[in-house]
Design a protein around this motif. Structure first.
Motif, PDB file in Angstrom:
ATOM      1  N   ALA A   4       0.836  -1.191   0.000  1.00  0.00           N
ATOM      2  CA  ALA A   4       0.000   0.000   0.000  1.00  0.00           C
ATOM      3  C   ALA A   4       0.873   1.244   0.000  1.00  0.00           C
ATOM      4  O   ALA A   4       1.843   1.342   0.751  1.00  0.00           O
ATOM      5  N   ARG A   5       0.505   2.187  -0.846  1.00  0.00           N
ATOM      6  CA  ARG A   5       1.288   3.410  -0.948  1.00  0.00           C
ATOM      7  C   ARG A   5       0.895   4.382   0.153  1.00  0.00           C
ATOM      8  O   ARG A   5      -0.289   4.634   0.362  1.00  0.00           O
ATOM      9  N   PRO A   6       1.854   4.927   0.875  1.00  0.00           N
ATOM     10  CA  PRO A   6       1.522   5.936   1.885  1.00  0.00           C
ATOM     11  C   PRO A   6       0.987   7.191   1.215  1.00  0.00           C
ATOM     12  O   PRO A   6       1.257   7.450   0.034  1.00  0.00           O
ATOM     13  N   PRO A   7       0.203   7.991   1.939  1.00  0.00           N
ATOM     14  CA  PRO A   7      -0.357   9.202   1.326  1.00  0.00           C
ATOM     15  C   PRO A   7       0.719  10.203   0.943  1.00  0.00           C
ATOM     16  O   PRO A   7       1.675  10.422   1.680  1.00  0.00           O
ATOM     17  N   LEU A   8       0.533  10.803  -0.218  1.00  0.00           N
ATOM     18  CA  LEU A   8       1.451  11.830  -0.708  1.00  0.00           C
ATOM     19  C   LEU A   8       0.787  13.204  -0.797  1.00  0.00           C
ATOM     20  O   LEU A   8       1.476  14.216  -0.764  1.00  0.00           O
ATOM     21  N   THR A   9      -0.528  13.223  -0.961  1.00  0.00           N
ATOM     22  CA  THR A   9      -1.230  14.496  -1.146  1.00  0.00           C
ATOM     23  C   THR A   9      -2.300  14.659  -0.076  1.00  0.00           C
ATOM     24  O   THR A   9      -3.062  13.740   0.213  1.00  0.00           O
ATOM     25  N   GLN A 186       5.216  17.970   3.676  1.00  0.00           N
ATOM     26  CA  GLN A 186       5.578  19.391   3.664  1.00  0.00           C
ATOM     27  C   GLN A 186       4.368  20.282   3.905  1.00  0.00           C
ATOM     28  O   GLN A 186       3.224  19.926   3.589  1.00  0.00           O
ATOM     29  N   SER A 187       4.658  21.465   4.381  1.00  0.00           N
ATOM     30  CA  SER A 187       3.645  22.511   4.504  1.00  0.00           C
ATOM     31  C   SER A 187       3.230  22.990   3.118  1.00  0.00           C
ATOM     32  O   SER A 187       3.900  22.734   2.117  1.00  0.00           O
ATOM     33  N   VAL A 188       2.116  23.714   3.048  1.00  0.00           N
ATOM     34  CA  VAL A 188       1.558  24.135   1.760  1.00  0.00           C
ATOM     35  C   VAL A 188       2.453  25.153   1.055  1.00  0.00           C
ATOM     36  O   VAL A 188       3.209  25.894   1.685  1.00  0.00           O
ATOM     37  N   HIS A 189       2.340  25.154  -0.262  1.00  0.00           N
ATOM     38  CA  HIS A 189       2.921  26.216  -1.093  1.00  0.00           C
ATOM     39  C   HIS A 189       1.787  27.200  -1.358  1.00  0.00           C
ATOM     40  O   HIS A 189       0.812  26.854  -2.033  1.00  0.00           O
ATOM     41  N   CYS A 202       9.031  21.067  -3.698  1.00  0.00           N
ATOM     42  CA  CYS A 202       8.844  19.639  -3.420  1.00  0.00           C
ATOM     43  C   CYS A 202      10.161  18.881  -3.570  1.00  0.00           C
ATOM     44  O   CYS A 202      10.473  17.984  -2.775  1.00  0.00           O
ATOM     45  N   ALA A 203      10.925  19.223  -4.605  1.00  0.00           N
ATOM     46  CA  ALA A 203      12.222  18.573  -4.791  1.00  0.00           C
ATOM     47  C   ALA A 203      13.128  18.838  -3.594  1.00  0.00           C
ATOM     48  O   ALA A 203      13.838  17.944  -3.111  1.00  0.00           O
ATOM     49  N   ARG A 204      13.087  20.075  -3.093  1.00  0.00           N
ATOM     50  CA  ARG A 204      13.884  20.423  -1.914  1.00  0.00           C
ATOM     51  C   ARG A 204      13.392  19.647  -0.695  1.00  0.00           C
ATOM     52  O   ARG A 204      14.179  19.127   0.092  1.00  0.00           O
ATOM     53  N   GLY A 205      12.074  19.555  -0.543  1.00  0.00           N
ATOM     54  CA  GLY A 205      11.515  18.821   0.587  1.00  0.00           C
ATOM     55  C   GLY A 205      11.856  17.346   0.547  1.00  0.00           C
ATOM     56  O   GLY A 205      12.183  16.743   1.574  1.00  0.00           O
ATOM     57  N   LEU A 211       7.864  13.482   2.979  1.00  0.00           N
ATOM     58  CA  LEU A 211       7.137  12.546   2.123  1.00  0.00           C
ATOM     59  C   LEU A 211       5.769  13.139   1.827  1.00  0.00           C
ATOM     60  O   LEU A 211       4.885  13.154   2.681  1.00  0.00           O
ATOM     61  N   GLY A 212       5.595  13.665   0.624  1.00  0.00           N
ATOM     62  CA  GLY A 212       4.324  14.270   0.256  1.00  0.00           C
ATOM     63  C   GLY A 212       4.202  15.704   0.718  1.00  0.00           C
ATOM     64  O   GLY A 212       5.111  16.264   1.357  1.00  0.00           O
ATOM     65  N   ARG A 213       3.039  16.289   0.378  1.00  0.00           N
ATOM     66  CA  ARG A 213       2.862  17.702   0.696  1.00  0.00           C
ATOM     67  C   ARG A 213       1.381  18.053   0.799  1.00  0.00           C
ATOM     68  O   ARG A 213       0.541  17.478   0.105  1.00  0.00           O
ATOM     69  N   ALA A 214       1.075  18.990   1.680  1.00  0.00           N
ATOM     70  CA  ALA A 214      -0.271  19.527   1.753  1.00  0.00           C
ATOM     71  C   ALA A 214      -0.499  20.500   0.603  1.00  0.00           C
ATOM     72  O   ALA A 214       0.439  21.153   0.127  1.00  0.00           O
ATOM     73  N   ALA A 215      -1.753  20.592   0.151  1.00  0.00           N
ATOM     74  CA  ALA A 215      -2.112  21.451  -0.973  1.00  0.00           C
ATOM     75  C   ALA A 215      -3.341  22.267  -0.605  1.00  0.00           C
ATOM     76  O   ALA A 215      -4.129  21.879   0.267  1.00  0.00           O
TER      77      ALA A 215
END
Length: 279
Positions: A4-9, A186-189, A202-205, A211-215
């Motif tokens: 199972a893939r962990p959440p990314l988004t 990561q925190s939101v952009h 995201c690349a920097r994070g 692992l993943g980022r809020a949107a």
């Protein structure tokens, strides 16, 4: 190991706009976060709470977390009272946490209801919160992850340049992993039109261990996924590592191309393939 893939988004939607929440649930995010805090004006807090409780009266196909108001405000405890009994509540994001005791109190309150405690995600938004990151991560077995609230943290530290937060970011990544939690998202952009900046961030994070980022908008989701999903070459390399391990058995070894394979490399290969697995 599970495939199972962990959440990314993790897509935020304002709790006082049920139509936007409904769209968020259809947007393809791994998790939807209904926001009762910053996205809701003071005069609409009660309506947002009631609308969210109605939404979560039944389990949802997409996991729904709720960012409640700070526990130091009257709204925070009211949010918990209304939402903790809801069958569709998968997680609670706790803003402005500065101590493990705050998290433990929420977990205890949820446990007293006689239902499974939802996953708790403390948000660290101050210097004190970051300093207490590991203790907060270990506050209760219900803690499912840590996250930074970078806007508030930036203000607390007086930081203007983005690089000024990198030490805090690394601190939270290390604290989460030391506590046995998944890497934080990561925190939101905040600029929904700046997709190039989002991709670069995201690349920097990813390089820092997130692992993943809020949107905050559905258009950000595919950019985040592309940044955090393994590339075809990374998947190929992981499969080569695991195939070599299956053929040669336990113990460290070298691949024909010179790469050295040991237990840590195998763990990384498993993690890569788990990320590449379909949802």
């Amino acid at each position: 190991m599970s495939a199972a893939r962990p959440p990314l988004t993790w897509l935020y939607a304002p709790g006082d706009r049920p139509e936007v929440v409904a769209k968020a649930l259809r947007a393809g995010s791994d998790v939807v976060i209904v926001d009762l805090e910053d996205a809701v004006a003071p005069g609409r807090k009660e309506y947002a709470r009631e609308a969210t409780a109605e939404l979560l009266s039944q389990p949802r196909a997409v996991p729904v977390h709720v960012r409640v108001n700070a526990l130091s405000t009257p709204e925070g405890p009211a949010d918990l009272k209304a939402l903790l009994p809801c069958a569709g509540l998968a997680g609670v994001r706790l803003p402005k946490v500065t101590s493990p005791e705050e998290v433990a109190r929420v977990a205890g309150r949820a446990a007293a209801l006689g239902r499974a405690v939802p996953r708790l995600h403390p948000l660290l938004e101050s210097a004190l919160g970051v300093e207490e990151a590991f203790r907060i991560a270990r506050a209760d077995p219900a803690v499912g992850g840590l996250a930074l609230g970078e806007a508030d943290l930036r203000a607390d530290l007086g930081v203007r340049e983005d690089a000024g937060l990198d030490w805090c970011r690394s601190r939270v990544v290390v604290a989460a992993r030391a506590a046995g939690l998944d890497p934080p998202a990561q925190s939101v952009h905040p600029d929904v039109r700046d997709l190039e900046g989002l991709a670069a961030g995201c690349a920097r994070g990813r390089a820092l261990g997130f692992l993943g980022r809020a949107a905050i908008h559905p258009r950000q989701l595919p950019v985040i996924e592309r940044a955090y999903l393994p590339t075809a070459r990374e998947v190929e390399e992981a499969e080569e590592v695991l195939d070599a391990a299956r053929r040669s058995g336990p113990g460290a070894q070298a691949l024909p191309d010179g790469r050295f394979v040991d237990a840590a490399v195998l763990t990384s290969a498993h993690r890569t393939l788990a990320l590449a697995a379909p949802r």
